[in-house]
Scaffold this motif. Structure first.
Motif, short mmCIF file in Angstrom:
data_model
loop_
_atom_site.label_atom_id
_atom_site.label_comp_id
_atom_site.label_asym_id
_atom_site.label_seq_id
_atom_site.Cartn_x
_atom_site.Cartn_y
_atom_site.Cartn_z
N HIS A 96 0.83 -1.20 0.00
CA HIS A 96 0.00 0.00 0.00
C HIS A 96 0.86 1.26 0.00
O HIS A 96 0.58 2.21 -0.73
CB HIS A 96 -0.95 -0.01 1.21
CG HIS A 96 -1.79 1.22 1.30
ND1 HIS A 96 -1.50 2.25 2.16
CD2 HIS A 96 -2.89 1.60 0.61
CE1 HIS A 96 -2.41 3.20 2.00
NE2 HIS A 96 -3.26 2.84 1.08
N ASP A 129 -6.34 6.90 -1.55
CA ASP A 129 -7.30 6.41 -0.57
C ASP A 129 -8.46 7.37 -0.53
O ASP A 129 -8.29 8.56 -0.33
CB ASP A 129 -6.65 6.33 0.81
CG ASP A 129 -5.57 5.27 0.84
OD1 ASP A 129 -5.61 4.36 -0.01
OD2 ASP A 129 -4.69 5.35 1.70
N TRP A 152 -13.59 3.39 -2.06
CA TRP A 152 -12.96 2.09 -1.83
C TRP A 152 -13.59 1.41 -0.63
O TRP A 152 -13.64 1.98 0.45
CB TRP A 152 -11.45 2.26 -1.61
CG TRP A 152 -10.74 2.64 -2.87
CD1 TRP A 152 -10.30 3.88 -3.23
CD2 TRP A 152 -10.38 1.76 -3.95
NE1 TRP A 152 -9.69 3.82 -4.46
CE2 TRP A 152 -9.73 2.54 -4.93
CE3 TRP A 152 -10.56 0.39 -4.19
CZ2 TRP A 152 -9.25 2.00 -6.12
CZ3 TRP A 152 -10.08 -0.15 -5.37
CH2 TRP A 152 -9.44 0.66 -6.32
N TYR A 156 -9.09 2.03 1.58
CA TYR A 156 -7.84 2.35 0.93
C TYR A 156 -7.75 1.67 -0.44
O TYR A 156 -8.35 0.62 -0.67
CB TYR A 156 -6.62 2.07 1.80
CG TYR A 156 -6.55 0.71 2.42
CD1 TYR A 156 -6.00 -0.36 1.72
CD2 TYR A 156 -7.00 0.50 3.72
CE1 TYR A 156 -5.92 -1.60 2.30
CE2 TYR A 156 -6.93 -0.76 4.30
CZ TYR A 156 -6.39 -1.81 3.59
OH TYR A 156 -6.32 -3.03 4.16
N SER A 157 -7.03 2.32 -1.31
CA SER A 157 -7.00 1.92 -2.71
C SER A 157 -6.27 0.59 -2.89
O SER A 157 -5.20 0.37 -2.35
CB SER A 157 -6.29 2.99 -3.54
OG SER A 157 -6.14 2.53 -4.87
N THR A 158 -6.86 -0.30 -3.68
CA THR A 158 -6.18 -1.55 -4.04
C THR A 158 -6.05 -1.62 -5.57
O THR A 158 -6.11 -2.69 -6.15
CB THR A 158 -6.95 -2.78 -3.51
OG1 THR A 158 -8.33 -2.66 -3.86
CG2 THR A 158 -6.85 -2.90 -2.00
N TYR A 159 -5.86 -0.44 -6.17
CA TYR A 159 -5.75 -0.40 -7.63
C TYR A 159 -4.61 -1.28 -8.14
O TYR A 159 -4.67 -1.85 -9.22
CB TYR A 159 -5.56 1.04 -8.11
CG TYR A 159 -4.12 1.52 -8.05
CD1 TYR A 159 -3.26 1.26 -9.11
CD2 TYR A 159 -3.62 2.21 -6.94
CE1 TYR A 159 -1.93 1.68 -9.05
CE2 TYR A 159 -2.32 2.62 -6.88
CZ TYR A 159 -1.47 2.36 -7.93
OH TYR A 159 -0.15 2.75 -7.89
N HIS A 170 -7.80 -3.88 -9.03
CA HIS A 170 -9.18 -3.64 -8.60
C HIS A 170 -9.67 -2.27 -9.05
O HIS A 170 -8.93 -1.30 -9.02
CB HIS A 170 -9.29 -3.69 -7.08
CG HIS A 170 -8.99 -5.04 -6.51
ND1 HIS A 170 -8.81 -5.26 -5.17
CD2 HIS A 170 -8.82 -6.25 -7.11
CE1 HIS A 170 -8.55 -6.54 -4.97
NE2 HIS A 170 -8.54 -7.16 -6.12
N PRO A 200 -13.05 0.17 -8.16
CA PRO A 200 -14.21 0.22 -7.24
C PRO A 200 -15.53 0.15 -7.99
O PRO A 200 -15.58 0.44 -9.19
CB PRO A 200 -14.05 1.57 -6.55
CG PRO A 200 -13.21 2.39 -7.47
CD PRO A 200 -12.32 1.43 -8.20
N CYS A 231 -4.93 1.04 -14.13
CA CYS A 231 -4.44 0.57 -12.82
C CYS A 231 -3.25 -0.38 -13.00
O CYS A 231 -2.21 -0.23 -12.36
CB CYS A 231 -5.55 -0.17 -12.07
SG CYS A 231 -6.86 0.90 -11.47
#
Ligand SMILES: [Zn+2]
Length: 141
Positions: free
Chosen positions: A17, A68, A73, A77-80, A84, A86, A118
């Protein structure tokens, strides 16, 4: 034991992250990728005849992909970097003149475009990390 501190000098633990979302070394890459995606999404929505006022929801999501944002999300927090994107169905504007298929296609197009952006950004950052690690290894030898 490996030093958990970010090797780019941030006062932070170096986890996925941090590297992909927070690390200042990649701030510029993230912001230019976000700008590109914002422009492309805006153009696409314009093409579909969606009024500017109705684009806001989607554009907000588009520009927040790499940061984030508790509103977009699910885990806040971003999981790009895992590819992923959203959920954004709720932000798709009503398109009174369009049939269901047109709307579905637009959603699909955006999901693919965002997903690709992403993966591309994550790949770019990952590549840089690898190169830096290789450099350090060579210097030690
Ligand atoms: Zn860092």
């Amino acid at each position: 034991m490996a030093d958990p501190q970010c090797r780019n000098g941030c006062d932070a633990v170096e986890d996925q992250h941090h590297i992909f979302v927070m690390c200042t070394r990649y701030a510029e890459w993230r912001s230019s990728a976000a700008q590109e995606i914002l422009t492309r999404t805006n153009n696409k929505l314009g093409e579909k005849g969606i009024k500017e006022a109705d684009r806001v929801g989607l554009l907000t999501i588009a520009k927040s992909l790499f940061t984030d944002n508790i509103d977009i999300w699910p885990l806040h927090y971003s999981t790009y970097f895992l590819g992923h994107v959203p959920k954004f169905d709720h932000a798709l504007p009503g398109m009174p003149d369009a049939d269901r298929l047109t709307r579905t296609r637009l959603a699909h197009h955006l999901a693919c475009d965002w997903h690709t952006a992403c993966i591309r950004l994550a790949g770019r950052i990952w590549g840089d990390m690898q190169r830096e690690m290789a450099k350090k290894t060579n210097n030690h030898g």
